[in-house]
Design a protein around this motif. Structure first.
Motif, short mmCIF file in Angstrom:
data_model
loop_
_atom_site.label_atom_id
_atom_site.label_comp_id
_atom_site.label_asym_id
_atom_site.label_seq_id
_atom_site.Cartn_x
_atom_site.Cartn_y
_atom_site.Cartn_z
N UNK A 1 4.69 6.71 -6.78
CA UNK A 1 4.67 5.47 -7.55
C UNK A 1 4.84 4.26 -6.63
N UNK A 2 5.72 4.38 -5.65
CA UNK A 2 5.95 3.27 -4.73
C UNK A 2 4.71 3.01 -3.88
N UNK A 3 4.08 4.07 -3.40
CA UNK A 3 2.87 3.90 -2.58
C UNK A 3 1.75 3.26 -3.39
N UNK A 4 1.57 3.72 -4.62
CA UNK A 4 0.51 3.12 -5.45
C UNK A 4 0.78 1.64 -5.66
N UNK A 5 2.03 1.28 -5.94
CA UNK A 5 2.35 -0.13 -6.11
C UNK A 5 2.07 -0.95 -4.87
N UNK A 6 2.39 -0.38 -3.71
CA UNK A 6 2.18 -1.10 -2.45
C UNK A 6 0.71 -1.32 -2.14
N UNK B 1 -1.37 -2.15 -4.41
CA UNK B 1 -1.84 -3.01 -5.51
C UNK B 1 -2.80 -2.24 -6.41
N UNK B 2 -2.44 -1.00 -6.69
CA UNK B 2 -3.17 -0.11 -7.60
C UNK B 2 -4.57 0.25 -7.10
N UNK B 3 -4.81 0.11 -5.82
CA UNK B 3 -6.14 0.41 -5.27
C UNK B 3 -6.32 1.89 -4.95
N UNK C 1 2.76 -0.01 6.08
CA UNK C 1 1.83 0.72 6.93
C UNK C 1 1.17 1.86 6.17
N UNK C 2 1.96 2.57 5.35
CA UNK C 2 1.39 3.66 4.55
C UNK C 2 0.31 3.14 3.63
N UNK C 3 0.56 1.99 3.00
CA UNK C 3 -0.44 1.41 2.08
C UNK C 3 -1.72 1.07 2.82
N UNK C 4 -1.59 0.54 4.03
CA UNK C 4 -2.79 0.20 4.81
C UNK C 4 -3.56 1.45 5.21
N UNK C 5 -2.85 2.51 5.51
CA UNK C 5 -3.52 3.79 5.83
C UNK C 5 -4.23 4.33 4.60
N UNK C 6 -3.56 4.30 3.47
CA UNK C 6 -4.14 4.87 2.24
C UNK C 6 -5.38 4.12 1.79
N UNK C 7 -5.42 2.82 2.01
CA UNK C 7 -6.57 2.01 1.58
C UNK C 7 -7.65 1.92 2.66
#
Length: 347
Positions: free
Chosen positions: A177-182, A184-186, A337-343
């Motif tokens: 949930x935290x990663x998805x929020x970070x 921005x639901x992308x 950083x995790x959010x940037x990797x995921x997107x």
């Protein structure tokens, strides 16, 4: 002679860690849940439109996806209601059918410990009540996602501790949930507690036995994502979960593999993982995992620290994360950083 001496010293360090670490003596040995889902015998005896049903063990996720594509809506619905435990865990089956099947399967347990998983707003992609229970949940819209991430947790996680409130960022649900929020639901994020994890800090946690069983389940799970048209996932592998990811790496089509708070990945280097994925590693200064000997000897220990420059992983900044379960806490540089990797926003 020098090599033998070094091996003996390494073994002594591992044994000393086993004996001297709190919890080793009391941790319970776990029996890995493997094999086909509950209800498989009845599934194998059934048919749809006169055609045999695909075997959950011998059929690939792609074959299962092709089978469901040939069924009518009524036939799919009938199979879901007759065999919810199988359909809910069948990699390659249509995602909406799995959500519905798992609502039925959770409700059928009549177990109050699992009742929350049947809430209408939850998207349960897998549910297996055997053993301590296994579960996977999707955050976001998997069917139309441009990016997918999978959180693979470590020790002490099962269907009952999947989303415990007292340690939200130490649970797969909280991490997802935290990663998805970070992002921005992308990103559609999957919290995957789909293997039998170690309990406590014991021999199970120091050996690769449960990780080997988990790796096979993770490999098939990612094959199932590919079979339903999902993008190649980024795997976020926490603690013992990074051992699972290390063993599964060469058999998944992950775009990225991120090891965080890792005791090792059962490889000496990124090259030893045998993957084309980008490999990342994070460890904050206050994480107790740093006290674990990063060696492997006589089946105990998981090898080189993935944050060691010699391992060859890309380093994720994590200086402001706190402890072993703080990497997904909002506002941390590790989560950003995790959010940037995921997107896919970092190259």
């Amino acid at each position: 002679m020098g090599r033998i001496r070094r091996a003996l010293v390494a073994g002594a360090v591992v044994v000393a860690g086993v004996v001297g670490t709190t919890g080793w003596a009391t941790a319970d040995a776990q029996v890995a849940v493997t094999g086909p889902p509950p209800g498989t015998a009845a599934w194998r005896a059934d048919s749809a439109g006169g055609r045999p049903l695909p075997d959950p063990v011998t059929s690939t996720p792609r074959q299962i996806a092709d089978f469901f594509a040939e069924l009518s809506s009524a036939e799919r619905g009938a199979l879901t209601h007759r065999h919810p435990q199988v359909v809910g865990n069948l990699d390659g089956a249509p995602v909406p059918l799995r959500y519905e099947a798992n609502r039925l399967a959770v409700t059928a347990t009549h177990d109050p410990r699992y009742a929350r998983l049947a809430a209408p707003d939850r998207q349960i992609l897998a549910f297996d009540p055997r053993g301590r229970g296994q579960v996977a949940e999707v955050y976001g819209e998997l069917a139309h996602a441009a990016h997918v991430a999978v959180v693979v947790p470590g020790s002490d996680i099962d269907a009952r501790t999947f989303d415990r409130a007292n340690d939200p960022y130490g649970t797969p649900a909280g991490m997802a949930a935290s990663l998805r929020g970070a992002t921005h639901q992308r990103v559609a994020v999957i919290a995957w507690a789909g293997y039998t994890t170690p309990v406590g800090v014991g021999v199970d946690a120091a050996s690769g036995r449960l990780a080997e069983a988990g790796a096979g389940r993770l490999e098939r799970f990612t094959e199932g994502l590919d079979a339903v048209g999902a993008p190649d996932p980024a795997l976020f592998c926490h603690s013992y979960g990074s051992v699972v990811c290390g063993l599964a790496a060469k058999h998944t089509d992950a775009s990225d593999i991120v090891a965080l708070g890792s005791p090792g990945m059962r490889a000496d280097s990124v090259a030893g993982l045998g993957t084309h994925a980008r490999v990342w590693a994070a460890k904050d200064p206050s994480d107790w995992i740093d006290d674990v000997p990063h060696i492997e000897f006589a089946g105990l220990g998981h090898g080189t620290d993935p944050t060691d420059p010699a391992f060859g992983a890309r380093r994720v900044p994590a200086a402001d994360a706190q402890g072993h379960t703080g990497y997904f806490a909002p506002g941390t540089e590790s989560l950003a950083a995790f959010a940037a990797i995921a997107t896919g926003d970092v190259r």
